[in-house]
Design a protein around this motif. Structure first.
Motif, short mmCIF file in Angstrom:
data_model
loop_
_atom_site.label_atom_id
_atom_site.label_comp_id
_atom_site.label_asym_id
_atom_site.label_seq_id
_atom_site.Cartn_x
_atom_site.Cartn_y
_atom_site.Cartn_z
N ILE A 1 48.13 37.17 47.57
CA ILE A 1 46.90 37.02 46.79
C ILE A 1 45.72 37.00 47.75
O ILE A 1 45.66 36.18 48.67
CB ILE A 1 46.93 35.72 45.95
N ASP A 2 44.80 37.93 47.52
CA ASP A 2 43.64 38.04 48.40
C ASP A 2 42.48 38.62 47.59
O ASP A 2 42.44 38.44 46.38
CB ASP A 2 43.98 38.93 49.60
N PRO B 1 39.50 41.83 46.46
CA PRO B 1 39.58 43.08 45.70
C PRO B 1 40.12 44.26 46.50
O PRO B 1 40.72 45.16 45.91
CB PRO B 1 38.13 43.31 45.26
N ARG C 1 43.85 44.07 46.23
CA ARG C 1 44.28 44.31 44.86
C ARG C 1 44.15 45.79 44.48
O ARG C 1 45.10 46.42 44.02
CB ARG C 1 43.45 43.44 43.91
N HIS C 2 42.95 46.32 44.65
CA HIS C 2 42.70 47.68 44.17
C HIS C 2 43.04 48.75 45.21
O HIS C 2 43.45 49.86 44.85
CB HIS C 2 41.23 47.82 43.76
N GLN D 1 47.64 47.11 46.34
CA GLN D 1 48.60 46.72 45.31
C GLN D 1 48.59 47.66 44.11
O GLN D 1 49.65 48.01 43.58
CB GLN D 1 48.32 45.28 44.88
N ASP D 2 47.42 48.09 43.68
CA ASP D 2 47.33 48.98 42.52
C ASP D 2 47.86 50.38 42.81
O ASP D 2 48.06 51.18 41.88
CB ASP D 2 45.89 49.08 42.02
#
Length: 286
Positions: free
Chosen positions: A243-244, A246, A249-250, A253-254
């Motif tokens: 968990i970090d 944007p 995430r984008h 991970q996405d």
């Protein structure tokens, strides 16, 4: 050469190179028909050219790195006294810098400059080139120790092969990141599938992927892998669990389980399956 510093984007064509002017006179820097360019105003060659060879094809001239780590450039034909060879020999004798236009696509060239001719070998119908000022101090016919040869070869690869490789890969991918489709050239790299110096690690387009710098770093550090069967992306599990902000995430991970967003139009330029399989195996082991 200062004029070339302001060239547009990656790769230039004959039309643009024909617009150069010196002292109010237009002088084309490249010749459509000849590999060695000597304008009528000069006594010596100004530029040399290597034509583009499509992936999987054999180049017309066997230019290669010699045992001393220096680049060779083949004569025009088999006559050392051909006018083009004489013009390049004059640049050698007068120690004049040259521009080397290396083909990266149909009618597109990456200019490498300055380069110098530092050796002339009529027996093998080739000239020896220095692509870096540091290479000019060595005699190409002398015996060099192993460390010096490796140093010379590294300079040659940095100045020529890696620059041309980047230009060819970005040209094939239309200057888009294969992972996220980012289109800013200054943020793009040519990523090797198999690293330089390894078997199958040649700087050729099927061994390359256009990637933005974040995805290139993720690829090199085994955070991101590419499944060779369907070209989908595989993000390492610990990164998926993290968990970090944007970017994680984008940006990473996405991307998991998505297909590559950009591939070359030319099938022969697309990532080589054998190389992808080897690289993906290394990714899984890591």
């Amino acid at each position: 050469m200062s004029w070339l510093d302001a060239r547009p984007a990656v790769g230039v064509d004959f039309s643009w190179l024909s617009t150069f002017e010196y002292d109010g006179e237009r002088i084309a820097l490249l010749d459509r028909q000849r590999g060695i360019r000597k304008p009528r105003q000069l006594d010596a060659a100004l530029a040399i050219r290597t034509t583009y060879t499509a992936p999987g094809q054999t180049p017309p001239y066997a230019d290669a790195i010699g045992a001393d780590g220096l680049q060779r450039y083949k004569y025009r034909g088999d006559n050392p006294q051909h006018s083009e060879n004489v013009a390049l020999r004059r640049a050698y004798l007068d120690r004049l810098p040259l521009i080397w236009f290396v083909g990266i696509g149909e009618s597109l060239y990456e200019p490498i400059y300055p380069v110098w001719v530092v050796g002339d070998d009529p027996a093998n119908l080739e000239f020896t080139l220095a692509l870096d000022a540091a290479q000019r101090i060595f005699d190409p016919v002398s015996d060099l120790d192993r460390d010096t040869r490796r140093y010379m070869e590294r300079l040659t690869k940095q100045r020529l092969h890696q620059r041309v490789f980047r230009s060819q890969v970005l040209q094939a991918y239309e200057a888009r990141c294969s992972v996220c489709n980012l289109g800013h050239r200054e943020l793009l790299d040519a990523a090797h599938i198999i690293g330089d110096g390894q078997p199958l690690g040649q700087p050729v387009v099927p061994n390359g992927l256009a990637m933005c710098k974040i995805h290139h770093a993720a690829f090199d550090n085994r955070i991101l892998g590419i499944r060779p069967d369907d070209l989908t992306l595989h993000i390492r599990q610990d990164i998926l669990d993290e968990i970090d902000g944007p970017m994680l995430r984008h940006g990473l991970q996405d991307m998991h389980d998505r297909k590559l967003m950009k591939l070359p139009r030319l099938r022969s330029a697309r990532p080589d399956t054998t190389r992808l399989e080897q690289r993906y195996t290394e990714f899984l082991l890591a």
